[in-house]
Design a protein around this motif. Structure first.
Motif, mmCIF file in Angstrom:
data_model
loop_
_atom_site.group_PDB
_atom_site.id
_atom_site.type_symbol
_atom_site.label_atom_id
_atom_site.label_comp_id
_atom_site.label_asym_id
_atom_site.label_seq_id
_atom_site.Cartn_x
_atom_site.Cartn_y
_atom_site.Cartn_z
ATOM 1 N N SER A 120 -82.249 -62.640 -2.893
ATOM 2 C CA SER A 120 -81.789 -63.951 -3.325
ATOM 3 C C SER A 120 -81.593 -64.887 -2.154
ATOM 4 C CB SER A 120 -80.483 -63.819 -4.121
ATOM 5 O OG SER A 120 -79.479 -63.258 -3.324
ATOM 6 N N LEU A 121 -81.104 -64.376 -1.026
ATOM 7 C CA LEU A 121 -80.852 -65.249 0.108
ATOM 8 C C LEU A 121 -82.126 -65.666 0.817
ATOM 9 C CD1 LEU A 121 -77.617 -63.632 1.385
ATOM 10 C CD2 LEU A 121 -77.899 -65.960 0.579
ATOM 11 N N ALA A 138 -86.138 -65.183 7.658
ATOM 12 C CA ALA A 138 -86.871 -63.943 7.876
ATOM 13 C C ALA A 138 -85.893 -62.794 7.908
ATOM 14 C CB ALA A 138 -87.639 -64.010 9.195
ATOM 15 N N ALA A 139 -86.318 -61.630 7.407
ATOM 16 C CA ALA A 139 -85.449 -60.459 7.417
ATOM 17 C C ALA A 139 -85.257 -59.980 8.845
ATOM 18 C CB ALA A 139 -86.078 -59.337 6.574
ATOM 19 N N GLY A 140 -84.043 -59.479 9.125
ATOM 20 C CA GLY A 140 -83.748 -59.006 10.474
ATOM 21 C C GLY A 140 -82.832 -57.816 10.409
ATOM 22 N N VAL A 141 -82.673 -57.154 11.522
ATOM 23 C CA VAL A 141 -81.767 -56.019 11.612
ATOM 24 C C VAL A 141 -80.509 -56.493 12.289
ATOM 25 C CG1 VAL A 141 -81.437 -53.702 12.535
ATOM 26 C CG2 VAL A 141 -83.698 -54.451 11.765
ATOM 27 N N VAL A 142 -79.374 -56.404 11.572
ATOM 28 C CA VAL A 142 -78.137 -56.988 12.051
ATOM 29 C C VAL A 142 -77.020 -55.983 11.925
ATOM 30 C CG1 VAL A 142 -76.515 -58.883 11.747
ATOM 31 C CG2 VAL A 142 -78.918 -59.266 11.292
ATOM 32 N N GLY A 143 -76.163 -55.884 12.913
ATOM 33 C CA GLY A 143 -75.008 -55.005 12.864
ATOM 34 C C GLY A 143 -73.974 -55.511 11.893
ATOM 35 N N ALA A 144 -73.217 -54.589 11.297
ATOM 36 C CA ALA A 144 -72.221 -54.957 10.303
ATOM 37 C C ALA A 144 -70.831 -54.921 10.888
ATOM 38 C CB ALA A 144 -72.304 -54.013 9.107
ATOM 39 N N ILE A 166 -74.290 -68.991 16.625
ATOM 40 C CA ILE A 166 -75.527 -68.619 15.948
ATOM 41 C C ILE A 166 -75.912 -69.729 14.977
ATOM 42 C CG2 ILE A 166 -76.668 -66.954 14.439
ATOM 43 C CD1 ILE A 166 -74.747 -64.837 15.440
ATOM 44 N N PRO A 167 -76.917 -70.519 15.271
ATOM 45 C CA PRO A 167 -77.388 -71.515 14.311
ATOM 46 C C PRO A 167 -78.193 -70.845 13.198
ATOM 47 C CG PRO A 167 -78.746 -71.546 16.277
ATOM 48 C CD PRO A 167 -77.639 -70.570 16.550
ATOM 49 N N GLY A 168 -78.170 -71.439 12.016
ATOM 50 C CA GLY A 168 -78.984 -70.942 10.919
ATOM 51 C C GLY A 168 -78.403 -69.786 10.144
ATOM 52 N N ALA A 169 -77.187 -69.339 10.466
ATOM 53 C CA ALA A 169 -76.530 -68.317 9.650
ATOM 54 C C ALA A 169 -76.080 -68.947 8.338
ATOM 55 C CB ALA A 169 -75.331 -67.732 10.389
ATOM 56 N N GLY A 204 -80.372 -63.540 8.966
ATOM 57 C CA GLY A 204 -81.640 -62.923 8.608
ATOM 58 C C GLY A 204 -81.659 -62.358 7.201
ATOM 59 N N GLY A 205 -80.804 -62.856 6.319
ATOM 60 C CA GLY A 205 -80.770 -62.386 4.942
ATOM 61 C C GLY A 205 -79.877 -61.191 4.711
#
Length: 241
Positions: free
Chosen positions: A17-18, A25-31, A105-108, A171-172
């Motif tokens: 949805s996001l 674009a999809a990315g790998v992000v720490g939680a 972080i821009p674009g979050a 990144g979604g």
């Protein structure tokens, strides 16, 4: 437990949805969730390690907290989330930074939702608000890593102190789920005003709220008066991997 009502167990990703909403674009992000405070001394600016060394920026661990039972999918991208709900105007500036560099972080995407002055959430039949979307919305952070919302000061409901729910996506993917809190003394002053004053005194304050006791003091909003109501600010950090 977050809310006095039964919790709705939901999935932990909204990538599909996001990506449609934000075109990210999809990315790998720490939680890992963090909070950040930036000194706003006149004539000084900066970010990154140099700003940390100069005392302009500090990065402080911020607790993850439950999304609660009133999260909904596909919130609208919009700045003004009020939809005509009465209450003291609140401008919310929510920043996002990379905690490893202390740079914005821009674009979050920042997603917020909270109850109205009467303690009611939109979008749920049990609340009598099925189909409504008031006090919900998503904003993308600007080049300074800041998303700005126009909303109202939240009300209260039994079992919880006053709060705003928040999620941050990069990144979604979800990189932070938290709740933002208000100083009790300020809430007392606001609740003496209409429409809040039409209700009985609230039953739960910050020290007696189970979630607030679990790190909520590190998610307190900084508030100042403005012409129409209040301005609130907080910056949340994420660790990108």
């Amino acid at each position: 437990m977050d809310e006095p009502r039964p919790l709705d167990e939901r999935g932990v990703t909204r990538r599909g949805s996001l990506l449609r909403l934000g075109g990210l674009a999809a990315g790998v992000v720490g939680a890992v969730g963090w909070a950040h405070e930036r000194a706003e001394a006149s004539g000084r600016s900066g970010s990154g390690p140099a700003a940390v060394a100069a005392g302009l920026v500090t990065c402080v661990l911020s607790p993850e907290q439950t999304e609660g039972p009133f999260f909904t999918e596909n919130d609208r991208i919009r700045r003004d989330v009020r939809d005509g709900r009465p209450g003291v105007p609140l401008s919310l500036r929510a920043g996002v930074l990379d905690v490893s560099t202390c740079k914005p972080i821009p674009g979050a995407l920042v997603d917020i939702w909270h109850c109205d002055a009467g303690g009611t959430y939109s979008g749920f039949a049990q609340e009598g608000t099925a189909g409504a979307r008031f006090l919900r919305g998503i904003q993308r952070t600007d080049r300074n890593g800041v998303a700005i919302f126009r909303t109202i000061y939240p009300g209260w409901y039994p079992g919880r102190t006053v709060h705003i729910h928040v999620r941050v996506y990069v990144g979604g993917d979800i990189v932070h789920t938290g709740q933002l809190y208000f100083p009790d003394a300020l809430t007392d002053a606001v609740f003496r005003r209409v429409p809040y004053s039409r209700r009985p005194a609230r039953t739960t304050r910050n020290p007696s709220d189970a979630l607030y006791r679990n790190g909520g003091s590190r998610s307190l909003l900084k508030l100042t008066r403005n012409v129409t109501g209040y301005a609130a600010r907080i910056t949340m950090g994420v660790q990108l991997r």
